[in-house]
Design an enzyme around this catalytic site. Sequence first.
Site, PDB file in Angstrom:
ATOM      1  N   GLU A  79       0.493  -1.165  -0.088  1.00 32.35           N
ATOM      2  CA  GLU A  79      -0.008  -0.212  -0.312  1.00 32.35           C
ATOM      3  C   GLU A  79       0.813   1.304  -0.150  1.00 32.35           C
ATOM      4  O   GLU A  79       0.656   2.048   0.235  1.00 32.35           O
ATOM      5  CB  GLU A  79      -0.847  -0.165   1.135  1.00 32.35           C
ATOM      6  CG  GLU A  79      -0.535   0.013   2.521  1.00 32.35           C
ATOM      7  CD  GLU A  79      -1.602   0.300   3.694  1.00 32.35           C
ATOM      8  OE1 GLU A  79      -2.226   0.553   3.915  1.00 32.35           O
ATOM      9  OE2 GLU A  79      -1.519  -1.065   3.899  1.00 32.35           O
ATOM     10  N   CYS A 111      -3.721  -4.035   4.543  1.00 33.34           N
ATOM     11  CA  CYS A 111      -2.984  -5.063   5.339  1.00 33.34           C
ATOM     12  C   CYS A 111      -3.128  -6.748   4.347  1.00 33.34           C
ATOM     13  O   CYS A 111      -2.092  -7.412   4.962  1.00 33.34           O
ATOM     14  CB  CYS A 111      -2.675  -4.684   6.512  1.00 33.34           C
ATOM     15  SG  CYS A 111      -1.870  -3.450   6.997  1.00 33.34           S
ATOM     16  N   HIS A 233      -2.383  -9.743  12.054  1.00 34.56           N
ATOM     17  CA  HIS A 233      -2.242  -8.850  11.865  1.00 34.56           C
ATOM     18  C   HIS A 233      -1.264  -7.827  12.782  1.00 34.56           C
ATOM     19  O   HIS A 233      -2.494  -7.795  13.951  1.00 34.56           O
ATOM     20  CB  HIS A 233      -3.288  -8.043  10.899  1.00 34.56           C
ATOM     21  CG  HIS A 233      -2.766  -6.614  11.082  1.00 34.56           C
ATOM     22  ND1 HIS A 233      -1.458  -6.734   9.953  1.00 34.56           N
ATOM     23  CD2 HIS A 233      -3.398  -5.656  11.028  1.00 34.56           C
ATOM     24  CE1 HIS A 233      -1.459  -4.893   9.707  1.00 34.56           C
ATOM     25  NE2 HIS A 233      -2.258  -4.402  10.391  1.00 34.56           N
TER      26      HIS A 233
HETATM   27  P1  HMG Z   1      -3.690   6.945  21.523  1.00 35.74           P
HETATM   28  O1  HMG Z   1      -4.733   7.878  21.258  1.00 35.74           O
HETATM   29  O2  HMG Z   1      -2.505   7.563  21.068  1.00 35.74           O
HETATM   30  O3  HMG Z   1      -3.846   5.872  22.348  1.00 35.74           O
HETATM   31  O4  HMG Z   1      -4.131   6.579  19.591  1.00 35.74           O
HETATM   32  P2  HMG Z   1      -4.194   5.696  23.327  1.00 35.74           P
HETATM   33  O5  HMG Z   1      -5.180   6.449  23.979  1.00 35.74           O
HETATM   34  O6  HMG Z   1      -5.705   4.311  23.199  1.00 35.74           O
HETATM   35  O7  HMG Z   1      -3.330   4.620  24.045  1.00 35.74           O
HETATM   36  C1  HMG Z   1      -2.454   3.190  24.088  1.00 35.74           C
HETATM   37  C2  HMG Z   1      -2.892   2.045  24.629  1.00 35.74           C
HETATM   38  O8  HMG Z   1      -2.364   2.941  26.108  1.00 35.74           O
HETATM   39  C3  HMG Z   1      -3.934   2.289  25.716  1.00 35.74           C
HETATM   40  O9  HMG Z   1      -4.138   0.654  26.361  1.00 35.74           O
HETATM   41  C4  HMG Z   1      -3.484   2.952  26.795  1.00 35.74           C
HETATM   42  O10 HMG Z   1      -4.503   2.350  27.836  1.00 35.74           O
HETATM   43  C5  HMG Z   1      -2.260   2.495  27.161  1.00 35.74           C
HETATM   44  P3  HMG Z   1      -4.717  -0.436  26.368  1.00 35.74           P
HETATM   45  O11 HMG Z   1      -6.046   0.175  27.121  1.00 35.74           O
HETATM   46  O12 HMG Z   1      -6.136  -0.235  25.090  1.00 35.74           O
HETATM   47  O13 HMG Z   1      -4.538  -1.575  26.381  1.00 35.74           O
HETATM   48  N1  HMG Z   1      -1.655   3.446  28.223  1.00 35.74           N
HETATM   49  C6  HMG Z   1      -0.221   3.634  28.989  1.00 35.74           C
HETATM   50  N2  HMG Z   1       0.171   2.475  29.504  1.00 35.74           N
HETATM   51  C7  HMG Z   1       0.934   2.744  30.183  1.00 35.74           C
HETATM   52  N3  HMG Z   1       1.307   4.047  30.730  1.00 35.74           N
HETATM   53  C8  HMG Z   1       1.080   5.178  30.195  1.00 35.74           C
HETATM   54  C9  HMG Z   1      -0.259   5.038  28.849  1.00 35.74           C
HETATM   55  N4  HMG Z   1      -1.080   5.828  28.728  1.00 35.74           N
HETATM   56  C10 HMG Z   1      -1.877   5.115  28.033  1.00 35.74           C
HETATM   57  N5  HMG Z   1       1.112   6.339  30.494  1.00 35.74           N
HETATM   58  C11 HMG Z   1      -3.464   4.144  18.277  1.00 35.74           C
HETATM   59  C12 HMG Z   1      -3.258   4.320  19.582  1.00 35.74           C
HETATM   60  C13 HMG Z   1      -3.174   2.470  18.037  1.00 35.74           C
HETATM   61  C14 HMG Z   1      -4.710   4.351  17.840  1.00 35.74           C
HETATM   62  C15 HMG Z   1      -2.645   5.523  17.292  1.00 35.74           C
HETATM   63  O14 HMG Z   1      -1.769   5.036  17.674  1.00 35.74           O
HETATM   64  C16 HMG Z   1      -2.801   4.640  15.825  1.00 35.74           C
HETATM   65  O15 HMG Z   1      -4.144   5.668  15.321  1.00 35.74           O
HETATM   66  N6  HMG Z   1      -2.175   4.285  15.408  1.00 35.74           N
HETATM   67  C17 HMG Z   1      -2.852   3.978  13.808  1.00 35.74           C
HETATM   68  C18 HMG Z   1      -3.805   2.923  13.792  1.00 35.74           C
HETATM   69  C19 HMG Z   1      -3.782   1.368  14.433  1.00 35.74           C
HETATM   70  O16 HMG Z   1      -2.655   1.086  13.998  1.00 35.74           O
HETATM   71  N7  HMG Z   1      -4.859   0.975  14.050  1.00 35.74           N
HETATM   72  C20 HMG Z   1      -4.805  -0.100  14.244  1.00 35.74           C
HETATM   73  C21 HMG Z   1      -6.203  -1.046  13.627  1.00 35.74           C
HETATM   74  S1  HMG Z   1      -6.588  -0.966  12.056  1.00 35.74           S
HETATM   75  C22 HMG Z   1      -5.129  -1.958  11.502  1.00 35.74           C
HETATM   76  O17 HMG Z   1      -4.351  -3.070  12.339  1.00 35.74           O
HETATM   77  C23 HMG Z   1      -5.140  -1.285  10.444  1.00 35.74           C
HETATM   78  C24 HMG Z   1      -3.135  -0.499   9.701  1.00 35.74           C
HETATM   79  O18 HMG Z   1      -1.992  -1.661   9.967  1.00 35.74           O
HETATM   80  C25 HMG Z   1      -3.777  -0.478   7.747  1.00 35.74           C
HETATM   81  C26 HMG Z   1      -3.666  -1.676   7.027  1.00 35.74           C
HETATM   82  O19 HMG Z   1      -4.854  -2.124   6.712  1.00 35.74           O
HETATM   83  O20 HMG Z   1      -3.408  -0.883   6.495  1.00 35.74           O
HETATM   84  C27 HMG Z   1      -3.255   0.195  10.241  1.00 35.74           C
END
Ligand code: HMG
Length: 380
Positions: A79, A111, A233
Amino acid sequence: MKIGIHKMSFYVPKFYLDINTLAHARGIDPLKYTNGLLTHKMSVAPFNQDIVTLAANATLNYLTKEDIKAIDLILFTTESGIDYSKSAATHLISILGLRNDVRALEMKQACYATTAALYFAKGHILQHPESKVLVIASDIAKYGLNSSGEPTQGAGAVSMIVSREPNIMVLEDQYGIHSEDIYDFWRPDGLDYAQVDGKFSNEMYKKFFLKTFDNYKMQTKHTLDDFAALTFHIPYPKIGLRSLELVADKANNPSLFENFYTSISYNKYIGNIYTGSLFLSIIALLEQGNLKAGERIGMFGYGSGAVAEFFSAKLVEGYKAHLNKELHEKQLSNRTELDMEKYAVYLTRKVTNDTVLEDDLDVKVQLKSITDYKRNYQNN
Ligand code: HMG
């Protein structure tokens, strides 16, 4: 006829950014990344590495003259395409010295495309049992500086040969599929960086996992006990763990959790490599784990937009002898760490037309120049 993965290897660029460096620069608690996302390092591509060179370098880790004689189909999934018309697969004909009567094409569905490529490869081999299919997943994942997705970037390629009587794993026939027209993650024409609705993408990923796993279980009547491992994935490792927790618990299925942690042991030092991420985690599981021949691995392929598939494979007797463990470990430990300044340059600056790059003897295949909008590759 038994058809499946006969060879598999990966290649990552020589640079990485430590996730703690990123956290400090962004004023974020590093534990959010290391514990919250379970990620530690992200691969960063230098100017002389693009999806073609990553793919070529991954394939050169194992390619033999016999493979070249038998490969009559290349399915290149990405991609991070570099041309709207000419497929990245065609470059590999000259770089790898492949046959001219080969079908060479590029496939896209975020992906997920690599999972689809395996399915099409299997269909091809059913019709042409002597053939080998080269399936390559290659991507450079960029969300941009200061973006919410910044800690989930990466770069790398996984290269596989699919054949009959495979040496590593036999793909089974059943699968569960779920597709919907959604905007969870997308990169429209003209934009260098992916657009993402982070929270929504996480919800969709988990929903699609449950749907495809249920669909697969309904067809096969398999239960969790029929799997030695479930692999995912991995856009970032924590989401795989959260998905596993939806269907299993540590007290009753400890080995599924142990094997999950083994399966993310490369991804957490590389980041999201999009199309190759699921297969990178399978390589880690096979190289670093202790699975036995005959055991079944469940695999969840997800591609935003979105299409997902749960499928499975069984390990072949003696599979460990056909992996590239030492080479992969060496590759990961020989990388160079970047500071924030250099990382920002590699992330944001593009190689433009009329550029000539220096020779880089650290890599087998590199991008050498772009002239008249044609990419010229060099085998060092
Ligand atoms: P965010 O808003 O920065 O993070 O976004 P958050 O607030 O959701 O926190 C993430 C985790 O950190 C949470 O853990 C928090 O609790 C924890 P969880 O509750 O989920 O277990 N946390 C902490 N832990 C320890 N100490 C702390 C602390 N603070 C928070 N101090 C997000 C995170 C992944 C959404 C962002 O980085 C993003 O948008 N990434 C890109 C999108 C993505 O990867 N999505 C995944 C599904 S889609 C997919 O897989 C397809 C893709 O590969 C593309 C394709 O298909 O081509 C992306």
